[in-house]
Design an enzyme around this catalytic site. Sequence first.
Site, PDB file in Angstrom:
ATOM      1  N   MET A 107      44.169  57.642  18.331  1.00 52.45           N
ATOM      2  CA  MET A 107      42.881  58.020  17.791  1.00 52.45           C
ATOM      3  C   MET A 107      42.235  59.133  18.599  1.00 52.45           C
ATOM      4  SD  MET A 107      41.064  57.055  15.294  1.00 52.45           S
ATOM      5  CE  MET A 107      40.323  55.535  14.742  1.00 52.45           C
ATOM      6  N   ARG A 155      41.246  62.559  17.122  1.00 53.92           N
ATOM      7  CA  ARG A 155      39.856  63.017  17.039  1.00 53.92           C
ATOM      8  C   ARG A 155      39.710  64.460  17.497  1.00 53.92           C
ATOM      9  NH1 ARG A 155      36.434  57.453  18.649  1.00 53.92           N
ATOM     10  NH2 ARG A 155      36.736  56.583  16.565  1.00 53.92           N
ATOM     11  N   TYR A 192      36.802  61.108   8.519  1.00 50.61           N
ATOM     12  CA  TYR A 192      37.961  60.330   9.004  1.00 50.61           C
ATOM     13  C   TYR A 192      38.142  60.354  10.533  1.00 50.61           C
ATOM     14  CZ  TYR A 192      41.073  64.519   8.031  1.00 50.61           C
ATOM     15  OH  TYR A 192      41.675  65.738   7.954  1.00 50.61           O
ATOM     16  N   GLU A 193      38.974  59.477  10.999  1.00 45.88           N
ATOM     17  CA  GLU A 193      39.161  59.241  12.446  1.00 45.88           C
ATOM     18  C   GLU A 193      37.842  58.843  13.112  1.00 45.88           C
ATOM     19  OE1 GLU A 193      42.055  58.929  13.186  1.00 45.88           O
ATOM     20  OE2 GLU A 193      43.185  60.258  11.873  1.00 45.88           O
ATOM     21  N   GLY A 194      37.043  58.052  12.427  1.00 45.92           N
ATOM     22  CA  GLY A 194      35.738  57.656  12.956  1.00 45.92           C
ATOM     23  C   GLY A 194      34.681  58.599  12.427  1.00 45.92           C
TER      24      GLY A 194
END
Lengths: 600, 600
Positions: free
Chosen positions: B292, B296, B440-442
Amino acid sequence: MSSYKAPTRDTRFIINDVLKLEGYGHLPGFANASPDIVDAVIEEAGRFAAEVIAPLNASGDAEGCTRAADGSVTTPQGFKAAHAAFREAGWGTLSAPEEFGGQGMPHVLGFVIEEYMSAANQAFAMYPGLTNGAVSALLAKGSPELQAKYLPRMVSNEWLGTMNLTEPQCGTDLGLIRTKAEPQADGSFAVTGTKIFISAGEHDLTDNIIHLVLARLPDAPAGTKGISLFVVPKFLVGDDGSLGARNAVSCGAIEHKMGIHGNATCVMNYDGATGWLVGEENKGLAAMFIMMNAARLGVGIQGLAQAEAAYQNGAAYARDRRQGRALTGPAEPQQSADPLIVHPDVRRMLMDAKAFTEGMRALALWCGLLVDVAHQAAEESERDAADDLVGLLTPVIKGYGTDRGFATAVDMQQIWGGHGYIVENGMEQFVRDARIAMIYEGANGVQAMDLVGRKLALKGGRAIQAFFALVDAECAAAKGNETLVDVATRIEKANGELKAATMWFLQNAMANPNNAGAGATPYMHLTGVVALGLMWLRMAKAASEALASGASDTAFYEAKLTTARYFAERYTPDAGALRRKIEAGAEALMALPAEAFETA
Amino acid sequence: MSSYKAPTRDTRFIINDVLKLEGYGHLPGFANASPDIVDAVIEEAGRFAAEVIAPLNASGDAEGCTRAADGSVTTPQGFKAAHAAFREAGWGTLSAPEEFGGQGMPHVLGFVIEEYMSAANQAFAMYPGLTNGAVSALLAKGSPELQAKYLPRMVSNEWLGTMNLTEPQCGTDLGLIRTKAEPQADGSFAVTGTKIFISAGEHDLTDNIIHLVLARLPDAPAGTKGISLFVVPKFLVGDDGSLGARNAVSCGAIEHKMGIHGNATCVMNYDGATGWLVGEENKGLAAMFIMMNAARLGVGIQGLAQAEAAYQNGAAYARDRRQGRALTGPAEPQQSADPLIVHPDVRRMLMDAKAFTEGMRALALWCGLLVDVAHQAAEESERDAADDLVGLLTPVIKGYGTDRGFATAVDMQQIWGGHGYIVENGMEQFVRDARIAMIYEGANGVQAMDLVGRKLALKGGRAIQAFFALVDAECAAAKGNETLVDVATRIEKANGELKAATMWFLQNAMANPNNAGAGATPYMHLTGVVALGLMWLRMAKAASEALASGASDTAFYEAKLTTARYFAERYTPDAGALRRKIEAGAEALMALPAEAFETA
């Protein structure tokens, strides 16, 4: 799938408690608008928008419009029936003059309808919306013959109208128009040229389409002083009102757009089409600006409308979807997770949206009322004062309203996380549809220049000075009220930043006009913040009065006070930053040669 | 149609003049990265992105991915051949370890490649991009057997990888994961469950796809402490490396998305699929965060990349399209109108874009270098200091980078006016594609909470204190230079606002954690402004040194000084506004009951 409910409670609050419409009964047309009639119109318009128009929003986007080989255009399934229902209900007639079959109701009510219809389905609402613009131009500049022939059936929506300005080589710069109009022996004109981006240019909703077209006469001077306005019907209309021959105007293509797929955006080809002059020769730009100003307010309302529709769906998801835990400990420990609304960052986006939509609704409706006062007030000075403010606020409502409207739609999509990116959930459509409102009817940079380059200086700056005085007076009055003093103090400060920025333009734009251009967009946003601040002060005052008088709906009024405070705390800090950006001027901004923008 | 040219000159300036990569030759891997090699890699990557990948951007968007009834997925025309070329050129291997067939080059160079590929075609670049994330996790946590079996062919891009986290009921809140992994007699696990939003979940680019999947063991504790990571190949792989039976994992549907149509976003069904544990039982979250964090940074670079691609096309249009006249009088009177670039409001958008993209590129590449230092430096203290900064900057690069990246794409579309809304011109695709990077990705709100709730407090606030000190030192040094003093003064002031906001959190977040949540997004943006300010100071310093030493490319360096000034004048004023929003706290923001967000 997304849903929509008209915010009728909020509209009634603004109309009854904030604008106090009842107090305007002395104006022509307002006598019909008694509180019970107004409330009934609001409720019925809300019902119609939610039940008839909104259900076609997603399907219209997915299906889009189709052009057949013969140039005919089919709108998405359901649009024709919905427009027939719209026509039968008489929504198009509401604020049109009784002389042409309208109901002669105040414009402020027309603005309510525009918001609801646009929020329910922007692509659909544009069909009658553009007709309103065409009607305004014919009302102001058309000959009695043209008015009699076209207006009743346009007001009734039996026929729809369009506005034909843009050509491939000219958008903002209408001086570059090439479409020609050759005078004919019978007093008509043969119009030849290509227009692009013509919303509702061709469709199957009505038997006839009335195009208003900018074109040049053969001997016209170059530039914007040589443009004339023509009415060009799809089917010629006999003196008895019967439909005659098909005119030489056709849809050459439908544009593929990012959004508003349900509205046919057409390339229109005029091949010696028969048209009639509207107003004077070479004075088309003035006539066009009558359409345009009405349309700009309408587009600002679209910004509000998409924000409102997106907000409702963002708020519903935030209350329904469970993910994570409140920072202060589980809010609903018996559940596997808390609803999104416990998270401050989700709240931030919801409160930003609430502060914007409710403030913007008040601003738009106030402006609608000012349009009425500018038309109808007995005293010239009162009419002029209202007209000054309408002129000042129009670019702000259009530019700030659609910039923030789009940003709100983006935020509401964000609340949905990954699900917001999925077409079927409807959130991304709000973003795509809201995007166009920042562009059409004058891109927002053009609005900013209209504000800074034109409206500020008009009549010795009378409009902005009047606006400052209104804000000052409202702040001064509110500072005596313990509930409102903090809000008033912050808004007064923001107004001070706006005054300073205005003064800076006065001192620096003469020496270098690029200083005005460089600060135009920040100035438009700064004015937007102060204008919404003025509205929040008025709403907070009305809410505070309602609570003091023992109104039953306390939660509604208390929410107004809280949101006013949120607005003051979270929106007004930008005022100082915007002023500082304006005061940076044009030097660094304009310094680089064009080649510096080439990638190496 | 849009076009793309890799900004290699700017990249080389950052790598050679600002970061001075040559000075890191003592680090493992950097010895290979001699200046001539680095320059050659940059140029070749730029050529490949522009010539091979970019031409498939619009067509890939229009065509999208197709799922057949058997669950197989076809990527858009040309993607398979382009990926084969990508693989042959070895772009995936660049910064992977030599042990597994990589070239062992610095990460900072890998970041350059990521930017170029994403700018050329984000949907395409995601296929190898996600593989990088999967490779990181296997490198860090996989057993030697798993590494030997999968890594060489993933590094080479012979096989691509995916990350399977999200399920219908859980996105951000991974504690809600339901996918199950049952231990089998042979040491493998039977994985069963449904994953959604799986980028590159199924496609025709490679013979095998290696899924990394989060799931729960039967006896796992509830919540995030009971999640384990598994590797689940599409085809089982024999010990000799041969492809065996088809595993019980299949694509159930392709999502219909707002953008990145060329990337297959899949619903993945695991029906007792055979998988192997990566790392320890119930420690899957830690392994996932390795993927992640890399991802990010990659997504932040996507924000930069879409902004850059949109900027190039906005700038080209502004130089080419003629509309209206300069406010200071006709710039090219012999032409019918001046190019758009004479208009200050168009310049404003171009300069905003230039200040963001160049500043963000420097920030991303600096962070890439810090990743290398964190891995490779000889001294633990040096590694730790770099790691602190990477941890602090990751949510800023992801959150601020994609928020501003999207805003830049919107601005560049705005320059095109109505033509920007037309699909064929390509500007609206940048906006649709850039939008996902904020999610996306948080989602960016999660990034902001990672920054404020986690990274600020880590190790007693060591990272943010080190960051403050870096900015202060750079400002202090620059203030001795006449060319830089104004820029330095403004950035120092912005850093002061950031310090004040940080102090406010220290004093107010303990009493009420919602105060941290309410200010998280403004704080992330404030940190972004200061971080870009630090980069602009460094770039201005490097440009000033180059000019002083008689460098020939004076226009390039002078543009850096002008853009630094523009950044200081136009970006830093937001710092004060952001601080004031943070200091407003959570009270008004959290005050309303959930029902207040229901439309009445």
